[in-house]
Design an enzyme around this catalytic site. Structure first.
Site, PDB file in Angstrom:
ATOM      1  N   PRO A   1     166.679  12.766  77.439  1.00 44.23           N
ATOM      2  CA  PRO A   1     167.830  12.452  78.297  1.00 44.23           C
ATOM      3  C   PRO A   1     167.486  11.833  79.666  1.00 44.23           C
ATOM      4  O   PRO A   1     168.403  11.494  80.409  1.00 44.23           O
ATOM      5  CB  PRO A   1     168.526  13.808  78.476  1.00 44.23           C
ATOM      6  CG  PRO A   1     167.499  14.825  78.164  1.00 44.23           C
ATOM      7  CD  PRO A   1     166.538  14.215  77.210  1.00 44.23           C
TER       8      PRO A   1
ATOM      9  N   LYS B   1     170.604   7.729  78.140  1.00 47.65           N
ATOM     10  CA  LYS B   1     170.922   6.658  77.185  1.00 47.65           C
ATOM     11  C   LYS B   1     171.611   7.096  75.888  1.00 47.65           C
ATOM     12  O   LYS B   1     172.202   6.271  75.196  1.00 47.65           O
ATOM     13  CB  LYS B   1     169.625   5.906  76.811  1.00 47.65           C
ATOM     14  CG  LYS B   1     169.056   5.070  77.934  1.00 47.65           C
ATOM     15  CD  LYS B   1     169.839   3.783  78.128  1.00 47.65           C
ATOM     16  CE  LYS B   1     169.583   3.136  79.451  1.00 47.65           C
ATOM     17  NZ  LYS B   1     170.700   3.135  80.369  1.00 47.65           N
TER      18      LYS B   1
ATOM     19  N   TYR C   1     168.774   0.784  83.527  1.00 48.54           N
ATOM     20  CA  TYR C   1     169.534   2.003  83.816  1.00 48.54           C
ATOM     21  C   TYR C   1     171.037   1.775  83.656  1.00 48.54           C
ATOM     22  O   TYR C   1     171.731   2.604  83.052  1.00 48.54           O
ATOM     23  CB  TYR C   1     169.189   2.454  85.237  1.00 48.54           C
ATOM     24  CG  TYR C   1     169.605   3.869  85.558  1.00 48.54           C
ATOM     25  CD1 TYR C   1     168.942   4.959  85.008  1.00 48.54           C
ATOM     26  CD2 TYR C   1     170.651   4.121  86.428  1.00 48.54           C
ATOM     27  CE1 TYR C   1     169.311   6.249  85.306  1.00 48.54           C
ATOM     28  CE2 TYR C   1     171.032   5.417  86.742  1.00 48.54           C
ATOM     29  CZ  TYR C   1     170.359   6.485  86.175  1.00 48.54           C
ATOM     30  OH  TYR C   1     170.729   7.765  86.473  1.00 48.54           O
TER      31      TYR C   1
ATOM     32  N   TYR D   1     166.303  11.674  90.737  1.00 47.98           N
ATOM     33  CA  TYR D   1     165.262  12.025  89.764  1.00 47.98           C
ATOM     34  C   TYR D   1     164.008  12.330  90.568  1.00 47.98           C
ATOM     35  O   TYR D   1     163.614  11.519  91.419  1.00 47.98           O
ATOM     36  CB  TYR D   1     164.952  10.853  88.830  1.00 47.98           C
ATOM     37  CG  TYR D   1     166.071  10.521  87.860  1.00 47.98           C
ATOM     38  CD1 TYR D   1     167.204   9.824  88.267  1.00 47.98           C
ATOM     39  CD2 TYR D   1     165.996  10.903  86.530  1.00 47.98           C
ATOM     40  CE1 TYR D   1     168.225   9.518  87.383  1.00 47.98           C
ATOM     41  CE2 TYR D   1     167.008  10.597  85.632  1.00 47.98           C
ATOM     42  CZ  TYR D   1     168.118   9.907  86.062  1.00 47.98           C
ATOM     43  OH  TYR D   1     169.132   9.614  85.171  1.00 47.98           O
TER      44      TYR D   1
ATOM     45  N   HIS E   1     178.830   4.935  90.505  1.00 51.00           N
ATOM     46  CA  HIS E   1     177.652   5.003  91.376  1.00 51.00           C
ATOM     47  C   HIS E   1     177.001   3.625  91.492  1.00 51.00           C
ATOM     48  O   HIS E   1     176.855   2.926  90.501  1.00 51.00           O
ATOM     49  CB  HIS E   1     176.630   5.994  90.819  1.00 51.00           C
ATOM     50  CG  HIS E   1     177.037   7.423  91.013  1.00 51.00           C
ATOM     51  ND1 HIS E   1     176.178   8.471  90.875  1.00 51.00           N
ATOM     52  CD2 HIS E   1     178.233   7.973  91.340  1.00 51.00           C
ATOM     53  CE1 HIS E   1     176.810   9.609  91.115  1.00 51.00           C
ATOM     54  NE2 HIS E   1     178.064   9.329  91.386  1.00 51.00           N
TER      55      HIS E   1
HETATM   56  P1  RFL Z   1     177.362  14.069  68.497  1.00 46.50           P
HETATM   57  O1  RFL Z   1     177.953  14.131  69.831  1.00 46.50           O
HETATM   58  O2  RFL Z   1     176.277  15.024  68.149  1.00 46.50           O
HETATM   59  O3  RFL Z   1     178.545  14.204  67.454  1.00 46.50           O
HETATM   60  C1  RFL Z   1     178.307  14.408  66.080  1.00 46.50           C
HETATM   61  C2  RFL Z   1     179.475  15.205  65.522  1.00 46.50           C
HETATM   62  O4  RFL Z   1     179.337  15.324  64.093  1.00 46.50           O
HETATM   63  C3  RFL Z   1     179.689  16.649  63.719  1.00 46.50           C
HETATM   64  N1  RFL Z   1     179.082  16.913  62.374  1.00 46.50           N
HETATM   65  C4  RFL Z   1     179.797  16.936  61.217  1.00 46.50           C
HETATM   66  N2  RFL Z   1     181.111  16.772  60.969  1.00 46.50           N
HETATM   67  C5  RFL Z   1     181.522  16.869  59.687  1.00 46.50           C
HETATM   68  N3  RFL Z   1     180.680  17.131  58.645  1.00 46.50           N
HETATM   69  C6  RFL Z   1     179.347  17.309  58.849  1.00 46.50           C
HETATM   70  N4  RFL Z   1     178.551  17.552  57.811  1.00 46.50           N
HETATM   71  C7  RFL Z   1     178.850  17.207  60.187  1.00 46.50           C
HETATM   72  N5  RFL Z   1     177.628  17.322  60.761  1.00 46.50           N
HETATM   73  C8  RFL Z   1     177.796  17.146  62.066  1.00 46.50           C
HETATM   74  C9  RFL Z   1     179.165  17.507  64.840  1.00 46.50           C
HETATM   75  O5  RFL Z   1     179.795  18.769  64.893  1.00 46.50           O
HETATM   76  C10 RFL Z   1     179.500  16.629  66.056  1.00 46.50           C
HETATM   77  O6  RFL Z   1     180.772  16.917  66.585  1.00 46.50           O
HETATM   78  O7  RFL Z   1     176.767  12.613  68.177  1.00 46.50           O
HETATM   79  P2  RFL Z   1     177.191  11.134  68.711  1.00 46.50           P
HETATM   80  O8  RFL Z   1     178.652  10.890  68.542  1.00 46.50           O
HETATM   81  O9  RFL Z   1     176.222  10.219  68.077  1.00 46.50           O
HETATM   82  O10 RFL Z   1     176.932  11.197  70.293  1.00 46.50           O
HETATM   83  C11 RFL Z   1     175.634  11.256  70.825  1.00 46.50           C
HETATM   84  C12 RFL Z   1     175.628  12.045  72.135  1.00 46.50           C
HETATM   85  O11 RFL Z   1     176.261  13.291  71.921  1.00 46.50           O
HETATM   86  C13 RFL Z   1     174.212  12.258  72.706  1.00 46.50           C
HETATM   87  O12 RFL Z   1     173.409  11.130  72.471  1.00 46.50           O
HETATM   88  C14 RFL Z   1     174.216  12.535  74.227  1.00 46.50           C
HETATM   89  O13 RFL Z   1     174.843  13.762  74.518  1.00 46.50           O
HETATM   90  C15 RFL Z   1     172.789  12.536  74.793  1.00 46.50           C
HETATM   91  N6  RFL Z   1     172.754  12.835  76.231  1.00 46.50           N
HETATM   92  C16 RFL Z   1     173.056  11.882  77.184  1.00 46.50           C
HETATM   93  N7  RFL Z   1     173.448  10.639  76.782  1.00 46.50           N
HETATM   94  C17 RFL Z   1     173.840   9.733  77.725  1.00 46.50           C
HETATM   95  O14 RFL Z   1     174.161   8.594  77.347  1.00 46.50           O
HETATM   96  N8  RFL Z   1     173.881  10.005  79.066  1.00 46.50           N
HETATM   97  C18 RFL Z   1     173.502  11.230  79.534  1.00 46.50           C
HETATM   98  O15 RFL Z   1     173.617  11.477  80.734  1.00 46.50           O
HETATM   99  C19 RFL Z   1     173.031  12.206  78.589  1.00 46.50           C
HETATM  100  N9  RFL Z   1     172.665  13.429  78.997  1.00 46.50           N
HETATM  101  C20 RFL Z   1     172.432  14.141  76.675  1.00 46.50           C
HETATM  102  C21 RFL Z   1     172.378  14.406  78.072  1.00 46.50           C
HETATM  103  C22 RFL Z   1     172.184  15.175  75.761  1.00 46.50           C
HETATM  104  C23 RFL Z   1     171.873  16.450  76.236  1.00 46.50           C
HETATM  105  N10 RFL Z   1     171.691  17.450  75.255  1.00 46.50           N
HETATM  106  C24 RFL Z   1     172.249  18.743  75.346  1.00 46.50           C
HETATM  107  C25 RFL Z   1     171.135  17.099  73.955  1.00 46.50           C
HETATM  108  C26 RFL Z   1     172.043  15.656  78.553  1.00 46.50           C
HETATM  109  C27 RFL Z   1     171.758  16.677  77.642  1.00 46.50           C
HETATM  110  C28 RFL Z   1     171.347  18.014  78.212  1.00 46.50           C
HETATM  111  C1  PHB Z   2     174.003  14.308  83.458  1.00 43.51           C
HETATM  112  O1  PHB Z   2     174.775  14.111  84.417  1.00 43.51           O
HETATM  113  O2  PHB Z   2     174.181  15.214  82.640  1.00 43.51           O
HETATM  114  C2  PHB Z   2     172.806  13.433  83.302  1.00 43.51           C
HETATM  115  C3  PHB Z   2     172.646  12.352  84.157  1.00 43.51           C
HETATM  116  C4  PHB Z   2     171.517  11.547  84.026  1.00 43.51           C
HETATM  117  C5  PHB Z   2     170.596  11.813  83.050  1.00 43.51           C
HETATM  118  C6  PHB Z   2     170.773  12.877  82.180  1.00 43.51           C
HETATM  119  C7  PHB Z   2     171.878  13.705  82.294  1.00 43.51           C
HETATM  120  O3  PHB Z   2     169.493  11.022  82.940  1.00 43.51           O
END
Ligand code: RFL
Ligand code: PHB
Length: 397
Positions: free
Chosen positions: A295, A299, A387, A204, A75
């Site tokens: 979110p 980031k 961003y 947004y 994008h």
């Molecule tokens: P994760 O992905 O939570 O992975 C951690 C892993 O550790 C496991 N675990 C264990 N394994 C063994 N022994 C234990 N004792 C353990 N305890 C835990 C877990 O099962 C898991 O598999 O962390 P990591 O790798 O630091 O990654 C971080 C990201 O997942 C998170 O920051 C993002 O998803 C946040 N986020 C977004 N980030 C972006 O950069 N761009 C986005 O567009 C964005 N959108 C979002 C998001 C998060 C969302 N939610 C649901 C929180 C949108 C949403 C809705």
């Molecule tokens: C997504 O596509 O899930 C998404 C994109 C932008 C955001 C958060 C989530 O700021």
């Protein structure tokens, strides 16, 4: 008891743990990954979708971006709405050609997991780390459980990439860090729907009914979010009501929202959290284990990958030069970007969410910001460069 020996023991097969493992392998450093959940569960977990330029470049350099390059969508700008008025912030000309790519987090996880397994490397699913031993020494151990039995990883370093609820942070001495936390008074209801996106770029939106975000996953799958109360539940949101509300909140003259069957619905609380020290002895935290951002700025995953970059620099310095200099600086350098991302995520969150009555002082501040962004190239540049993500050489210690 099963005993595994390796240089770096990694807890967690999320984006942080998997990227770290691949990158260490490229540098000739061995690692194994322990993951609490099953492979199916981890690969089905719907989360992020926005990848910064740095993240895409890292995966590409590791040879892990083939599918991302094919199926991900680059994008070149983003739309911002306020009370039905829409403006666009272009990235290319404001950031020297840096962009974002939309590609689901679970696809990244799938690609990295499969590549790791195909290389014959060790990733143990359904194997929770249950206790860390000797983190202050040069030979720490991770105790784990597997199929009712016990095992141990003997390593030089432990990388806790185990997310917000993981074991790593809990294993740091309480007095070795300070915690910072903000809980926002609203949550996101997120959906995935089988319908062509209604916009080629993300939108947004601030609306008096609350925030809305239009994102996407592919040419046939849309990803959308709306602001809801913290006490709300998905049962209160039948599909029709979600589409109606999205259409109102994202609406602008001459634009129409496509609706279709919703196949995933969940509510995520909005929180900012971090600790000011991400290491103790030979234990290092990376990703959500050490910080959470709301979110709104997209980031979280990108910060996790940025932590990994600094951690790899540290391990490389240690194994190649027998020096702990980079490792000792790990928290300091990582935290510079984390603070920047906390600020940007907070800025995006407070700008677009409804916090106070329409017409209140808070509302007027939000509107004044939006009006200024719409006339100022400098303000647009600030948003664009944060961003798409600031280059690594921006942050020095
Ligand atoms: P994760 O992905 O939570 O992975 C951690 C892993 O550790 C496991 N675990 C264990 N394994 C063994 N022994 C234990 N004792 C353990 N305890 C835990 C877990 O099962 C898991 O598999 O962390 P990591 O790798 O630091 O990654 C971080 C990201 O997942 C998170 O920051 C993002 O998803 C946040 N986020 C977004 N980030 C972006 O950069 N761009 C986005 O567009 C964005 N959108 C979002 C998001 C998060 C969302 N939610 C649901 C929180 C949108 C949403 C809705
Ligand atoms: C997504 O596509 O899930 C998404 C994109 C932008 C955001 C958060 C989530 O700021």
């Amino acid at each position: 008891m099963k005993i595994i020996k390796t240089q770096v023991g990694i807890i967690g097969a999320g984006p942080a743990g998997l990227t770290l493992a691949h990158w260490l392998k490229q540098k000739g450093i061995s690692s194994v990954i322990l993951e609490n959940r099953s492979q199916e569960y981890v690969q089905a977990r719907v989360r992020a979708g926005l990848l910064e330029q740095n993240t895409v470049d890292i995966l590409d350099n590791l040879g892990l971006a083939d599918r991302l390059k094919k199926e991900g969508q680059e994008h070149h700008g983003v739309y911002l709405n306020f009370d039905g008025q829409r403006i666009r912030v272009p990235f290319g000309e404001l950031t020297g050609g840096r962009n974002i790519t939309i590609y689901g987090q679970q696809e990244v996880v799938k690609d990295l997991t499969e590549a790791w397994q195909e290389a014959g490397e060790t990733l143990l699913f359904e194997t929770p780390a249950i206790e860390l031993e000797g983190i202050e020494t040069g030979s720490p151990k991770i105790h784990f459980e597997q199929e009712g039995g016990r095992g141990m990883v003997e390593c030089d370093f432990i990388a806790a990439c185990d997310g917000f609820h993981g074991l790593g942070r809990k294993s740091m001495p309480k007095d070795s860090y300070k915690e910072y936390e903000v809980t926002y008074p609203f949550s996101w209801l997120g959906i995935l729907a089988n319908v062509a996106p209604s916009s080629e770029e993300l939108i947004y939106a601030y609306h008096e009914n609350g925030f809305a975000l239009h994102s996407l996953r592919s040419e046939t799958i849309s990803r959308l979010y709306i602001q809801v109360d913290n006490e709300d539940s998905v049962e209160n949101w039948p599909d029709e009501k979600i589409w109606e509300e999205l259409s109102i909140r994202l609406g602008t003259k001459g634009w129409k929202l496509n609706s279709g069957p919703i196949f995933e619905k969940s509510i995520t609380p909005m929180r900012s959290y971090f600790i000011d020290n991400m290491q103790f002895g030979n234990l290092f935290l990376a990703g959500d284990a050490a910080h959470i951002v709301p979110p709104t700025g997209g980031k979280g995953l990108n910060l996790a990958i940025a932590d990994v970059k600094h951690l790899v620099d540290g391990f490389e310095d240690f194994y190649q030069n027998n020096s702990r200099k980079e490792l000792d600086n790990y928290s300091k350098i990582a935290l510079k970007r984390i603070w920047r991302a906390q600020d940007f995520s907070n800025f995006m969150t407070t700008l677009f969410h409804k916090q106070d009555e329409h017409g209140s002082f808070q509302y007027q501040l939000q509107k004044a910001k939006f009006d200024y962004i719409s006339i100022s190239d400098s303000y647009k540049t600030t948003i664009a460069e944060n961003y798409v993500g600031l280059p690594f050489d921006t942050f020095m210690v």
